[in-house]
Design an enzyme around this catalytic site. Structure first.
Site, mmCIF file in Angstrom:
data_model
loop_
_atom_site.group_PDB
_atom_site.id
_atom_site.type_symbol
_atom_site.label_atom_id
_atom_site.label_comp_id
_atom_site.label_asym_id
_atom_site.label_seq_id
_atom_site.Cartn_x
_atom_site.Cartn_y
_atom_site.Cartn_z
ATOM 1 N N ASN A 83 2.122 -0.480 34.355
ATOM 2 C CA ASN A 83 2.577 -0.728 32.989
ATOM 3 C C ASN A 83 2.263 -2.117 32.438
ATOM 4 O OD1 ASN A 83 3.477 1.830 32.689
ATOM 5 N ND2 ASN A 83 5.641 1.352 32.736
ATOM 6 N N GLU A 135 -3.331 3.962 29.198
ATOM 7 C CA GLU A 135 -2.366 4.929 28.677
ATOM 8 C C GLU A 135 -1.901 4.441 27.309
ATOM 9 O OE1 GLU A 135 1.492 7.145 30.544
ATOM 10 O OE2 GLU A 135 1.579 4.976 30.514
ATOM 11 N N TRP A 165 17.442 8.205 36.670
ATOM 12 C CA TRP A 165 16.073 7.734 36.449
ATOM 13 C C TRP A 165 15.772 6.658 37.487
ATOM 14 C CZ3 TRP A 165 14.540 2.729 34.879
ATOM 15 C CH2 TRP A 165 13.160 2.602 34.606
ATOM 16 N N ARG A 216 14.308 9.807 28.390
ATOM 17 C CA ARG A 216 13.388 10.563 29.246
ATOM 18 C C ARG A 216 13.620 12.059 29.044
ATOM 19 N NH1 ARG A 216 11.525 6.267 29.283
ATOM 20 N NH2 ARG A 216 10.880 4.921 31.000
ATOM 21 N N ASP A 267 1.622 13.356 35.814
ATOM 22 C CA ASP A 267 2.583 12.358 35.378
ATOM 23 C C ASP A 267 3.937 12.593 36.074
ATOM 24 O OD1 ASP A 267 2.963 10.102 33.805
ATOM 25 O OD2 ASP A 267 3.867 11.239 32.173
ATOM 26 N N HIS A 325 11.900 -4.126 33.754
ATOM 27 C CA HIS A 325 11.439 -3.091 32.817
ATOM 28 C C HIS A 325 11.848 -3.522 31.411
ATOM 29 C CE1 HIS A 325 10.402 0.990 31.555
ATOM 30 N NE2 HIS A 325 9.996 1.261 32.780
ATOM 31 N N SER A 375 5.832 -2.822 37.634
ATOM 32 C CA SER A 375 5.435 -2.875 39.048
ATOM 33 C C SER A 375 4.448 -4.006 39.301
ATOM 34 C CB SER A 375 4.821 -1.531 39.468
ATOM 35 O OG SER A 375 3.671 -1.237 38.691
#
Ligand code: FAD
Ligand code: SF4
Ligand code: SF4
Lengths: 144, 623
Positions: B62, B126, B216, B247, B349, B386, B433
């Site tokens: 990400n 992405e 999650w 989500r 995914d 995040h 990450s």
């Protein structure tokens, strides 16, 4: 019940000092029942369904049944992981089957070389981390 | 009670945790340690191959800035992060990570991580900052490099760190216990790096039956970083900035590929897009409401407004998205091929990082090209790496940090010799990450520099201190053993509380008073005061936790850690008298964003008195 073990297949990892599923579970859930020498998930409600126990079992004895409190019955998702790829078989409630295969790594297992082959001579007092600036693909680390 | 052997390990740098940040720290520290003749030791509660949030794998990296190809500038990234967090960001830290993150990504590729490439050999994105990967073995590969660098003899797995080891106000190591053997570990170190992830299970999960573990965020990250740094006397920041991801409902499957790659829309049950119908609402949150992309918490907020008006369920319009993409192919054969590709991408995914979602879709016969799927807001989590921001208050790098944010070594907390990275370090969101790995490297190099320059002495700890820590560690086993015979039912006994009801008590009070799902993420001073009253009793009762075996002992400590995370959160929400992230939590008594709260909220715990200090710290911009 998240992960579960098929007693006909599980051989307790042949009584080695630690079983594969017990070794890998990030939440310490898989345990070996000493009398029967069969593994089980000691707390399904703390299982993340990460499938690591499923992927690592040498005799394919572990499977996952979707959480009973919100997943309708009848589906399954089964991986077959080799050294360079993984194949998934997805079975729908309707009986329909889909298969997917994806690569998982491009180097031989165990061979990740920490410096990645890059030159590696920065100074302890510089901003450059080990392998930098080469691993950045830039002549130097960004400065303001 | 059983006799537990005390094992002492002496080292120079102790890395607590084995996730992305810790593995980054391990490869980096190993390099510098070799040059300077130092010893580095890593401790993980699980097997590092598959521990932490990346245990299952991931389908995307990400954070990739792409500096080498001039794709973006450093300012672009910092602007994006600051705006997403409604202005509350340490720009020096975000820039520090961003200038190194590409190097970690390039290392991952060399180590064997398959990153998608386009026809010209460039990475497939992405979104602007995200790269597509075949990430089933992401963690295995990253851990392998760490192991190869550090050597397995310097790694301890299945040892749960429960307390810092302190010498006055200095952190000189950690104590923990094996969950496999009757061993109590004392790690004495001259510098410590904390990277034990964030926290889940502080709030009641949406699913409270068998599916309680399917949050999650992984159930095995339980607030150890927060507890450790608090108990080590370090100042923490942004403890009010929880993260609530939206989500796919119930299995929490990722939506990134659908929103970013397939350009899918979310709508309410009437087919209305809340991002369009509620656009006017965004003006109330200007200037951050006006930026593109709309901050994550504001997207949540617009959705929640629909939900609160009874316009749910909310759906991801997958069929429409697929149709739009396929229609771009004029040749029917090419269209068919494209559809097949999209299908594999959509399933990968899930299969790479939330296999439960694949089971749920299969079990409900979902064909995404035929009908939409439900999405929902999750319960709150603490994940500073995040789109949350909670973590320790750490020094920035000398060349980027304003004077107020710099005290010698980057990523060192306000406790000397204690470094933090990944979810353990705060106010530097959106590292994910790859950025967590890079930050682990930054912190590790700084820690080695600290060891070389300051040459701190070897810790000398009194045996009595260690014995006391050991007694505290195993107290739940003792309490259980002494009292289990006093009733005929192991789980109903007035003399102790088992970990599960203890955790449920915490989750219930947080859910109801501190803005959990049950309260639609709303809270107020009156509610937070009530939460503190109940937390105080819960804290007292932690002395009566009971455990009959090692696994349960770990659960007791996990929940003690969670409780401190809860208190830091409640106190920080209480202190901040405004609503700044309405889609994360809403202060009903202060419903607006206020200019004089455009600042950090920091907190500090005084272990001796049990008192908390709260303060405002100004936000300094460097871009
Ligand atoms: C569901 C999900 C999806 C995500 N998707 C993406 C994505 O697509 N792309 C992306 O780039 N990022 C993604 N992220 C973010 C990424 O996973 C995190 O940013 C990253 O893992 C943070 O690294 P960390 O080292 O701080 O924590 P982690 O990687 O979680 O590591 C924590 C470590 O601490 C250990 N530990 C915990 N408690 C103790 C204790 N008491 N004693 C000893 N050890 C302990 C754990 O075993 C583990 O080794 C996702 C995260 C989640 C949860
Ligand atoms: S890994 Fe497989 S064979 Fe080994 S104990 Fe676990 S279930 Fe049994
Ligand atoms: S699926 Fe994952 S969390 Fe569940 S038992 Fe297996 S390894 Fe543990």
């Amino acid at each position: 019940m998240p992960s579960f073990v098929n007693p006909d297949k599980c051989d307790g990892c042949k009584a080695l000092d630690k079983t594969a599923c017990q070794h890998i579970c990030p939440n310490d859930l898989m345990v070996l029942e000493k009398d029967s020498m069969k593994a089980y998930n000691q707390d399904p409600s703390q299982c993340w369904e990460c499938y690591n126990c499923v992927k690592i079992c040498p005799v394919d004895a572990v499977d996952v049944r979707g959480y009973a409190d919100f997943v309708p019955m009848g589906a399954s998702v089964v991986p077959m992981r080799s050294t360079d790829s993984i194949m998934w078989t997805v079975k729908f409630r309707s009986g329909q089957i889909k298969r997917f295969k994806f690569p998982i790594r491009t180097t031989p297992e165990g061979k990740a070389e920490p410096a990645g082959g890059w030159a590696n001579e920065p100074d302890l007092n510089s901003t450059a981390l080990f392998t930098e600036p080469e691993s950045l693909g830039l002549p130097e680390v960004w400065k303001k | 009670m059983k006799n537990y052997e005390t094992v002492e390990v002496e080292t120079d740098l102790l890395i607590c945790g084995g996730g992305m940040a810790a593995c980054g720290a391990a490869v980096e520290a190993a390099h510098w340690a070799k040059k300077n003749n130092l010893k580095v030791t890593l401790v993980d509660k699980a097997a590092t191959d598959r521990s932490g949030a990346v245990a299952m794998g991931l389908s995307a990296i990400n954070q990739y800035v792409g500096l080498k190809d001039g794709e973006n500038t450093m300012k672009d990234y910092v602007d994006y992060v600051r705006n997403d967090l409604m202005g509350i960001t340490r720009e020096d830290l975000v820039a520090s990570i961003a200038r190194h993150v590409d190097s970690s990504v390039h290392l991952f590729e060399k180590w064997g991580l398959p990153i998608w490439k386009d026809k010209d050999g460039g990475y497939v994105h992405e979104g602007r900052w995200q790269l597509m990967i075949n990430g089933e073995s992401y963690k295995v590969i990253v851990a392998e490099a760490a192991k190869n660098a550090l050597g397995v003899d310097n790694m301890y797995e299945r040892v749960f760190i429960h307390e810092p080891l302190m010498d006055g106000d200095k952190c000189v190591g950690a104590v923990g216990f094996s969950v496999r053997e009757d061993k109590f570990y004392v790690f004495k170190a001259r510098a410590v790096l904390v990277a034990m992830g964030g926290a889940v299970g502080v709030f009641r999960p949406r699913s409270i039956g068998e599916g309680a573990g399917r949050a999650w965020y992984p159930p095995f990250n339980s607030g150890a970083s927060t507890y450790f740094t608090l108990k080590a006397g370090a100042e923490l920041t942004c403890q009010e900035v929880r993260f609530i991801p939206v989500r796919f409902k119930d299995a929490y499957g990722p939506v990134g590929a659908w929103f970013l790659l397939f350009k899918s829309q979310a709508t309410n049950a009437l087919g209305e897009s809340y991002m369009q119908t509620r656009r006017g609402e965004l003006e109330k949150w200007a200037p951050y409401g006006m930026v593109k992309p709309v901050p994550a918490n504001l997207r949540n907020w617009l959705m929640l407004l629909d939900v609160m008006e009874g316009k749910g369920p909310i759906y991801m319009q997958t069929a429409e998205a697929i149709k739009n993409i396929a229609e771009k192919e004029t040749d029917p054969k090419a269209a068919k091929k494209k559809l097949k590709e999209l299908e594999a991408e959509a399933w990968e995914d899930f299969l790479d990082m939330t296999i439960s979602q694949a089971i749920l879709w299969a079990a409900t016969d979902i064909q995404p090209e035929e009908k939409p799927s439900e999405i929902a807001a999750a319960e709150p989590y603490f994940i500073g790496s995040h789109s949350g921001a909670s973590g320790a208050w750490v020094s920035g790098p000398e060349d980027l940090a304003p004077a107020e944010y710099f005290w010698g070594y980057e990523n060192m907390s306000t406790t000397k010799g204690l470094f933090c990275a990944g979810d353990a370090s705060g106010a530097s969101s959106h590292k994910f990450s790859s950025g967590s790995h890079a930050e682990g490297r930054i912190a590790a190099k700084a820690a080695v520099r600290f060891l070389v320059k300051e040459n701190p002495p070897k810790p000398a700890i009194d045996g009595a201190v260690i014995n006391k820590l050991k007694d505290e560690c195993y107290q739940p086993m003792k309490t259980y053993e002494e009292n289990v015979g006093k009733t005929t039912q192991e789980d109903v006994n007035p003399n102790y509380i088992l970990w599960r009801p203890y955790m449920q008590r915490l989750q219930k009070l947080m859910d109801e008073y501190a803005g959990g799902v049950a309260a639609q993420f709303a809270t107020s001073k009156a509610n937070l005061d009530r939460a503190l009253e109940l937390l105080a009793m819960l804290k007292e009762d932690s002395e009566k936790l009971g455990a009959n075996e090692m696994h349960d002992l770990m659960r007791c400590w996990e929940n003690k850690h969670r409780m401190y995370q809860a208190e830091a959160h409640v106190r920080s929400m209480l202190f901040r008298e405004e609503t700044r992230w309405p889609g994360y939590y809403f202060r009903s008594d202060f419903p607006k964003m206020e200019n004089d709260w455009e600042c950090f909220v920091n907190c500090k715990y005084e272990p001796k008195s049990g008192e908390w200090e709260m303060k405002k710290i100004p936000v300094k911009k460097i871009f």
